[in-house]
Design a protein around this motif. Structure first.
Motif: not given
Ligand code: KIV
Length: 276
Positions: A95-111, A133-137
């Motif tokens: 809820h604080t913006g798409v980039p924040d959500a992508i960063r958080a989800a990305g860490r759950l996958l990559s880290e 989804g577009e980012a591959g998540i």
């Protein structure tokens, strides 16, 4: 056809729905439990933010941080060889913006090794769902009773009980599918409404307190196996009473330590072995 031991990927759930195979999903929060559940053949292991309640002793899921999710998801991912590991996006991370959500989800996958994330809500998170989804998540949706909104909902109450709410729920599910979600959790809604959503969608529905007509079912493991007794939702079936067994085993241990029975002296264990 997929080998029964092959790792489950997000698109496999769609294939399972098409073949009429029911999806079995449970929560896991640590290495040991995840290993047992994975070996048992559970298709999807959710590192749910129910973590806050059943593992961390919090009153609700709002206090679960991204760091906590990363910590527990890492442990679960290490244990799993077959199940699809899905990590919950914690409160406000969408809820604080798409980039924040992508960063958080990305860490759950990559880290942390998750292979998908779960997002609560519908219209307020559609852009996030699409961009992840577009980012591959891969994103699993979650509608009906969404515990991160309990203060707005007024508690852990059944949702979509009026025809108007049911209509909105079906629209929400369709919107999530259109935004690219690969599955959607339906929590605490009438089974008739869950059946309607399940029929309306190509992607699978996974029910919790939503009756038998969903494409799969999910339970919080600590509820299903009798480990958490602070509060048990009425729809939960207890498949075991591990809490009682654990307490009985711990009482035996305490007794044996107090009475000097454990550990036994070499002479005592020798005597026991020759008596056997
Ligand atoms: O956090 C959780 O465990 C969940 C399930 C109840 C679906 O979201």
């Amino acid at each position: 056809m997929r080998h029964p031991d092959a790792a489950v990927a997000a698109p496999d759930l769609l294939r399972m729905k098409r073949r009429g195979e029911r999806i079995a999903m449970l929560t896991a929060y640590d290495f040991t439990m995840a290993r047992h559940l994975d070996r048992a053949g559970v298709d999807v292991l959710l590192v749910g933010d129910s973590l806050g309640m059943v593992v961390l002793g919090q009153a609700n899921t709002l206090g679960v941080t991204l760091d906590a999710m990363l910590h527990h998801t890492t442990a679960v991912s290490r244990a799993v060889s077959r199940a699809l590991v899905v990590a919950d996006m914690p409160f406000l991370t969408c809820h604080t913006g798409v980039p924040d959500a992508i960063r958080a989800a990305g860490r759950l996958l990559s880290e942390a090794g998750a292979r998908a994330v779960k997002v609560e809500g519908a219209f307020q998170v559609l852009e996030v769902v699409q961009r992840l989804g577009e980012a591959g998540i891969p994103v699993m949706g979650h509608i009906g009773l969404t515990p991160q909104s309990i203060h707005r909902l007024g508690g852990f109450r059944k949702q979509a009980r009026s025809p108007e709410e049911a209509r909105k729920l079906v629209e929400s599910a369709r919107a999530l599918e259109a935004a690219g979600a690969f599955a959607v959790v339906l929590e605490s809604i009438p089974s008739k409404v869950a059946a309607e959503v399940t029929d309306a969608l190509e992607i699978p529905t996974i029910g919790i307190g939503a009756g038998p007509h969903c494409d799969g079912q999910v339970l919080v493991s600590h509820d299903a196996f009798g480990l958490y007794d602070e509060f048990t939702p009425p729809f939960v079936k207890r498949f075991a009473n591990l809490g009682d067994q654990l307490a009985a085993a711990a009482r035996d241990y305490v007794l044996e330590v107090r009475e000097g029975e454990f550990p036994s002296t070499p002479a005592a264990s020798l005597a026991r072995r020759s008596a056997d």
